[in-house]
Scaffold this active site. Structure first.
Site, PDB file in Angstrom:
ATOM      1  N   GLU A 151      46.814  33.356  49.573  1.00 16.67           N
ATOM      2  CA  GLU A 151      45.367  33.134  49.525  1.00 16.67           C
ATOM      3  C   GLU A 151      44.676  34.463  49.252  1.00 16.67           C
ATOM      4  OE1 GLU A 151      43.037  34.278  51.795  1.00 16.67           O
ATOM      5  OE2 GLU A 151      44.529  35.425  52.915  1.00 16.67           O
ATOM      6  N   PHE A 152      43.529  34.377  48.585  1.00 14.52           N
ATOM      7  CA  PHE A 152      42.774  35.598  48.251  1.00 14.52           C
ATOM      8  C   PHE A 152      41.353  35.526  48.807  1.00 14.52           C
ATOM      9  CE2 PHE A 152      46.051  35.049  45.012  1.00 14.52           C
ATOM     10  CZ  PHE A 152      46.647  36.307  45.002  1.00 14.52           C
ATOM     11  N   LEU A 153      41.215  34.799  49.933  1.00 16.98           N
ATOM     12  CA  LEU A 153      39.876  34.588  50.484  1.00 16.98           C
ATOM     13  C   LEU A 153      39.306  35.862  51.079  1.00 16.98           C
ATOM     14  CD1 LEU A 153      40.712  31.380  52.564  1.00 16.98           C
ATOM     15  CD2 LEU A 153      39.999  31.521  50.173  1.00 16.98           C
ATOM     16  N   GLU A 155      36.557  37.290  53.777  1.00 16.49           N
ATOM     17  CA  GLU A 155      35.735  36.839  54.892  1.00 16.49           C
ATOM     18  C   GLU A 155      34.275  36.912  54.476  1.00 16.49           C
ATOM     19  OE1 GLU A 155      36.712  38.525  58.667  1.00 16.49           O
ATOM     20  OE2 GLU A 155      38.837  38.541  58.172  1.00 16.49           O
ATOM     21  N   PHE A 252      34.589  46.921  43.838  1.00 13.06           N
ATOM     22  CA  PHE A 252      35.399  47.732  44.765  1.00 13.06           C
ATOM     23  C   PHE A 252      35.351  49.223  44.432  1.00 13.06           C
ATOM     24  CE2 PHE A 252      37.557  45.203  47.998  1.00 13.06           C
ATOM     25  CZ  PHE A 252      36.973  43.989  47.686  1.00 13.06           C
ATOM     26  N   HIS A 254      32.458  50.910  45.573  1.00 11.01           N
ATOM     27  CA  HIS A 254      31.324  51.371  46.377  1.00 11.01           C
ATOM     28  C   HIS A 254      31.825  52.339  47.427  1.00 11.01           C
ATOM     29  CE1 HIS A 254      28.865  48.409  44.426  1.00 11.01           C
ATOM     30  NE2 HIS A 254      29.769  47.491  44.714  1.00 11.01           N
ATOM     31  N   CYS A 263      42.854  42.366  56.429  1.00  4.34           N
ATOM     32  CA  CYS A 263      43.802  42.338  55.305  1.00  4.34           C
ATOM     33  C   CYS A 263      44.147  43.694  54.723  1.00  4.34           C
ATOM     34  CB  CYS A 263      43.257  41.444  54.198  1.00  4.34           C
ATOM     35  SG  CYS A 263      43.367  39.714  54.628  1.00  4.34           S
TER      36      CYS A 263
HETATM   37  C1  UDX Z   1      40.241  41.160  51.372  1.00  2.21           C
HETATM   38  C2  UDX Z   1      40.467  40.740  49.907  1.00  2.21           C
HETATM   39  O1  UDX Z   1      39.302  41.009  49.141  1.00  2.21           O
HETATM   40  C3  UDX Z   1      40.831  39.264  49.845  1.00  2.21           C
HETATM   41  O2  UDX Z   1      41.121  38.897  48.503  1.00  2.21           O
HETATM   42  C4  UDX Z   1      42.042  39.026  50.734  1.00  2.21           C
HETATM   43  O3  UDX Z   1      42.401  37.673  50.756  1.00  2.21           O
HETATM   44  C5  UDX Z   1      41.777  39.492  52.158  1.00  2.21           C
HETATM   45  O4  UDX Z   1      41.384  40.861  52.129  1.00  2.21           O
HETATM   46  P1  UDX Z   1      38.269  40.925  53.170  1.00  2.21           P
HETATM   47  O5  UDX Z   1      39.151  41.727  54.078  1.00  2.21           O
HETATM   48  O6  UDX Z   1      37.638  39.697  53.708  1.00  2.21           O
HETATM   49  O7  UDX Z   1      39.100  40.471  51.864  1.00  2.21           O
HETATM   50  O8  UDX Z   1      37.093  41.880  52.675  1.00  2.21           O
HETATM   51  P2  UDX Z   1      36.676  42.644  51.347  1.00  2.21           P
HETATM   52  O9  UDX Z   1      35.406  42.090  50.845  1.00  2.21           O
HETATM   53  O10 UDX Z   1      37.796  42.745  50.400  1.00  2.21           O
HETATM   54  O11 UDX Z   1      36.354  44.102  51.955  1.00  2.21           O
HETATM   55  C6  UDX Z   1      37.359  44.865  52.591  1.00  2.21           C
HETATM   56  C7  UDX Z   1      36.832  46.175  53.107  1.00  2.21           C
HETATM   57  O12 UDX Z   1      36.591  47.073  52.044  1.00  2.21           O
HETATM   58  C8  UDX Z   1      35.515  46.105  53.874  1.00  2.21           C
HETATM   59  O13 UDX Z   1      35.623  46.947  55.005  1.00  2.21           O
HETATM   60  C9  UDX Z   1      34.482  46.620  52.912  1.00  2.21           C
HETATM   61  O14 UDX Z   1      33.392  47.222  53.544  1.00  2.21           O
HETATM   62  C10 UDX Z   1      35.294  47.645  52.146  1.00  2.21           C
HETATM   63  N1  UDX Z   1      34.792  47.884  50.768  1.00  2.21           N
HETATM   64  C11 UDX Z   1      34.860  46.908  49.826  1.00  2.21           C
HETATM   65  C12 UDX Z   1      34.283  49.145  50.432  1.00  2.21           C
HETATM   66  O15 UDX Z   1      34.209  50.050  51.268  1.00  2.21           O
HETATM   67  N2  UDX Z   1      33.879  49.363  49.136  1.00  2.21           N
HETATM   68  C13 UDX Z   1      33.949  48.411  48.183  1.00  2.21           C
HETATM   69  O16 UDX Z   1      33.561  48.700  47.039  1.00  2.21           O
HETATM   70  C14 UDX Z   1      34.444  47.141  48.530  1.00  2.21           C
END
Ligand code: UDX
Length: 434
Positions: A151-153, A155, A252, A254, A263
């Site tokens: 899964e690639f969900l 949160e 991704f 930022h 994850c």
């Molecule tokens: C991630 C994957 O995106 C998802 O596909 C997988 O199934 C589970 O892991 P998630 O952990 O829910 O999802 O959050 P995500 O939106 O990917 O963000 C992860 C972390 O990276 C957060 O702490 C977020 O703040 C940080 N982040 C994300 C950054 O610091 N900069 C970015 O540009 C993007």
């Protein structure tokens, strides 16, 4: 089609509810009686936009059931999803104890052909391990297939991600299993979602490689942010221009206080461990993990340094506790690191988060929990934005300034315009900008 989902954690519950929404009959199983009792009433154990509605609707329409009886669920299902947790062990490797337990239960209760699917992120080789466990524990010979369907969900947008994924990955050994999985995902075929059909090991690796690459992208831009500060460049503009190159992409990139959650930290560590066991060096993923830790340390040090290393007795207000917006999840949240470090230095902490305060209270019961951002600001010497919740993007900054005792403003998600904040008399600290 009837399917069973074993494990009603985040992945299991979202998957079960969304398949029910597709018109499939779903039985979700968990051994936690209390949890099942609540789920039967439509009470969701965590915060996820849109999920409660789907659970309630499908419960009412009898397409979604919750039970503790794994035997019954397996009996009536053609496809059985394993969606139990694979928490990290001390050394970073995934703990497969629950997966093994479920595999044994499936074997004991299997009376006809089934497709057994792993949905949790599991190390490469787990599919084959499950196959062996089931074979060994079958009471009489029954045919079955193993499938990996990661899964690639994300949160906070899990329902949307399930309904409109970028791709569906299916790793399988038999045509029959592939056909059944495609049938299950038929509504996504209709909206032309790409399907990647491959072998089990490749599918298992896709998930780890994807999350590790995303983590690497974040760590890359975070390291560039440190360099931007040193040379007087602007990381937002660097990231924007990089992202406009179609080969890189803007997502991704930022810069912030680093990645957290259930994850990225866990999967990067597990991938390094898997590679180590096979004698393969994954130096880039290792560096991404280290850079993530350094970013948290580097930004937390900015707060302490702003008080000339003497933060004892100073009041620091923290906005945002969850690892990202729209979730109450605080697992590996950078906010926890900041709180822990500042408490060690004897600072006084006031915090607010729209969803994650209850979870944080379990770890830090003795800090001050406020009802809104303005109560956090009241009498604070410094204010720190850790999570970019929408409601922190348009604060009345003048009001905040008047409420505060000091003038230190730390924006660790770069959500404010530096000039505007400085004009109000703040000392403004952000990530890789001036
Ligand atoms: C991630 C994957 O995106 C998802 O596909 C997988 O199934 C589970 O892991 P998630 O952990 O829910 O999802 O959050 P995500 O939106 O990917 O963000 C992860 C972390 O990276 C957060 O702490 C977020 O703040 C940080 N982040 C994300 C950054 O610091 N900069 C970015 O540009 C993007």
């Amino acid at each position: 089609m009837h399917i069973a989902i074993i494990g009603t954690g985040y992945v299991g519950l979202v998957t079960g509810a969304c398949f029910a929404e597709f018109g499939v009959f779903v039985t979700c199983v968990d051994k936690d009686h209390e949890k099942i009792k609540k789920l039967k009433k439509g009470i969701i154990p965590f915060f996820e936009p849109g999920l409660e509605d789907i659970v309630k609707r499908n419960l009412k329409e009898n397409r979604l059931k919750f039970t503790t009886r794994i035997d019954e669920a397996i009996n009536e299902s053609l496809v059985v999803f394993i969606a139990v947790g694979t928490p990290p062990r001390g050394d970073g490797s995934a703990n497969l104890e629950y997966v093994e337990e479920v595999a044994k239960e499936i074997a004991k209760n299997m009376k006809s052909y089934k497709v057994i699917v792993t949905k949790s992120t599991v190390p490469v080789g787990t599919g084959l391990m499950i196959k062996e466990i089931i074979k060994k524990n079958l009471e009489k010979p029954v045919e079955f297939d193993i499938v990996s369907n990661p899964e690639f969900l994300r949160e906070g947008s899990a329902v949307e991600d399930f309904m409109r994924p970028n791709r569906v990955v299916i790793g399988a050994e038999s045509e029959q299993a592939i056909a059944i999985m495609k049938d299950l995902y038929r509504p996504l075929y209709l909206i032309e979602t790409p399907f990647v059909i491959t072998d089990i090991a490749t599918s298992e690796l896709i998930k780890y490689a994807t999350n590790s690459f995303l983590a690497t992208k974040i760590s890359f831009i975070n390291e560039i942010s440190a360099l931007c500060e040193a040379v007087g460049a602007n990381v937002n503009t660097v990231a924007k221009a990089m992202g406009l190159d179609g080969r890189i992409g803007s997502k991704f990139l930022h810069a912030g206080i680093g990645f957290g959650g259930s994850c990225l930290p866990k999967d990067t560590m597990a991938l390094v461990k898997i590679a180590e066991e096979k004698g393969v060096e994954l130096s880039i993923v290792k560096a991404a993990i280290e850079a993530n830790q350094r970013q948290k340390e580097r930004l937390t040090a900015k707060i302490i340094n702003a008080f000339d290393n003497n933060i004892q007795g100073k009041t620091v207000g923290i906005l945002g506790l969850s690892f990202k917006p729209n979730t109450d999840d605080i697992r590996e949240s950078p906010a926890l690191y900041i709180i822990h470090t500042l408490l060690n230095k004897k600072a006084l902490l006031k915090v607010y988060d729209p969803a994650a305060m209850e979870n944080t209270k379990n770890i830090f019961p003795d800090i001050i929990y406020c009802s809104d951002p303005y109560s956090v600001a009241k009498n604070a010497d410094a204010l720190v934005i850790v999570t970019e919740w929408n409601q922190f993007r348009n604060l009345d900054i003048e009001k905040i300034k008047n409420l505060m005792n000091g003038n230190l403003f730390f924006d660790f998600r770069n959500i404010y315009d530096p000039q505007k904040i400085k004009q109000l008399g703040f000392k403004y600290f952000c990530v890789g900008r001036y």
